[in-house]
Scaffold this motif. Structure first.
Motif, PDB file in Angstrom:
ATOM      1  N   ARG A 101      10.315  35.075  69.138  1.00  0.00           N
ATOM      2  CA  ARG A 101       9.352  36.310  69.170  1.00  0.00           C
ATOM      3  C   ARG A 101      10.424  37.487  69.644  1.00  0.00           C
ATOM      4  O   ARG A 101      10.100  38.689  68.927  1.00  0.00           O
ATOM      5  N   ASP A 102      10.875  37.505  70.733  1.00  0.00           N
ATOM      6  CA  ASP A 102      11.853  38.514  71.423  1.00  0.00           C
ATOM      7  C   ASP A 102      12.817  38.911  70.216  1.00  0.00           C
ATOM      8  O   ASP A 102      12.933  40.213  70.164  1.00  0.00           O
ATOM      9  N   ILE A 161      11.348  40.871  67.346  1.00  0.00           N
ATOM     10  CA  ILE A 161      10.925  42.255  67.781  1.00  0.00           C
ATOM     11  C   ILE A 161      12.107  43.146  67.764  1.00  0.00           C
ATOM     12  O   ILE A 161      12.099  44.330  67.467  1.00  0.00           O
ATOM     13  N   GLU A 201       5.719  44.577  68.426  1.00  0.00           N
ATOM     14  CA  GLU A 201       4.845  43.367  68.690  1.00  0.00           C
ATOM     15  C   GLU A 201       3.726  42.718  68.036  1.00  0.00           C
ATOM     16  O   GLU A 201       3.475  41.678  67.847  1.00  0.00           O
TER      17      GLU A 201
END
Length: 249
Positions: A186-187, A190, A205
Motif C-alpha cells: 500500500r505504501d 501511494i 490513498e
C-alpha cells in the motif's frame, strides 16, 4: 487491471520518486532506496558511455537469468505482446532518484542508468516495469486519466515484483509490523502515484484503498505472490505447464 478489457501493447512506467525527463510521461515512478555513494568523478562522455554499457550488460543478465522477468516475458509473448530488447528497453540518464519508467506512448521501458547501481536493483526495476507493461498489454489502462487504474497497476507491481520482500524492507528499516507485506505494498503504491500525479496524498490513498483488495489478489501472470526467486521459478514452471495444458485442449 481493474475495470478494463483486453488490449494490445507493451511498454514502460516508473515506481516511486520524482518526475523523470520532462519529455517523457511515465505512468508511475520509483525511487532507488539503496544507492551507494558515488565513486570518483569521470569525464561526462566517459561517464555516460560507461553508464550505458553497464546498464546494457545488467539488463541482458536480467533478461536471461531472472525468473520473475523470464515469466513476465513469456506471459507478454503469450498475450501477443512479445518484448524485444532493442525496441522495448532504453537505458537513459534520469532526473532525481527515479530508477525507471514505463512509457506507454512509446512502448518502452526506461531504465535510469545513472540511478541503477547493481544487478539486484536492475532485476527489481525490470520486473516492476514489466508488470506495468503486462497490465498495459492485457487491459485498456487509462494511465493518465484514471488514478484508480494507475493505483491498481502500482499495487500489483509492488506486490509481485519483490519490492516488498523481507530483505528490502529490513534494508529500509521497516519490519515487525502485523500484515507487513500488505502495508508495504500500500505504501509503495501511494508513493508511486504521488511521484507522477499532482494530487494530494489523501486522493492517492483513497484510490489505492478503493482498488486494493481486488488488485492485491490479482496475481497474474504469477498465479501466486512470488516472495523470492525460488517462488518465482516455481511460478514460471507452473505458467509453462499451464500454457502447455491449454495448448493441448
Amino acid at each position: 487491471m481493474e475495470g478494463a478489457g483486453h488490449g494490445r501493447g507493451a511498454g514502460p512506467s516508473p515506481m516511486a520518486g520524482e518526475q523523470r525527463q520532462p519529455q517523457r510521461q511515465p505512468g508511475s515512478c520509483q525511487v532507488c532506496p539503496e544507492q551507494p555513494a558515488d565513486g570518483p568523478q569521470q569525464g561526462l562522455f566517459s561517464s555516460l558511455q560507461t553508464g550505458n554499457q553497464s546498464c546494457q550488460l545488467m539488463l541482458l543478465k536480467t533478461l536471461e537469468t531472472n525468473p520473475y522477468v523470464k515469466l513476465l516475458l513469456d506471459a507478454m509473448k503469450h498475450s501477443g505482446c512479445a518484448i524485444n530488447k532493442e525496441r522495448h528497453f532504453s537505458c537513459e540518464d534520469c532526473n532525481g532518484n527515479v530508477s525507471g519508467g514505463f512509457d506507454a506512448s512509446s512502448s518502452q521501458i526506461v531504465l535510469c542508468q545513472n540511478n541503477i547501481r547493481n544487478q539486484a536493483h536492475m532485476n527489481r526495476v525490470v520486473t516492476h516495469e514489466l508488470i506495468h507493461a503486462f497490465d498495459h498489454c492485457r487491459a485498456h489502462v487509462n494511465w493518465f486519466t484514471s488514478v484508480r487504474h494507475l493505483a491498481c497497476s502500482e499495487v500489483r507491481a509492488a506486490n509481485l515484483s519483490g519490492d516488498c520482500s523481507l530483505v528490502n524492507e529490513i534494508f529500509r528499516l521497516h519490519f515487525g509490523l502485523k500484515r507487513h507485506h500488505q502495508t508495504c505494498v500500500r505504501d509503495r503504491a501511494i508513493l508511486s502515484i504521488l511521484a507522477v500525479r499532482n494530487i494530494s496524498r489523501e486522493m492517492a490513498e483513497k484510490a489505492v484503498d478503493e482498488v486494493f483488495e481486488s488488485c492485491f489478489n490479482d496475481h497474474e501472470p504469477f498465479g501466486r505472490i512470488p516472495h523470492s526467486q525460488t517462488y518465482a521459478r516455481y511460478a514460471h514452471r507452473d505458467f509453462q505447464n499451464r500454457d502447455r495444458y491449454y495448448s493441448n485442449i
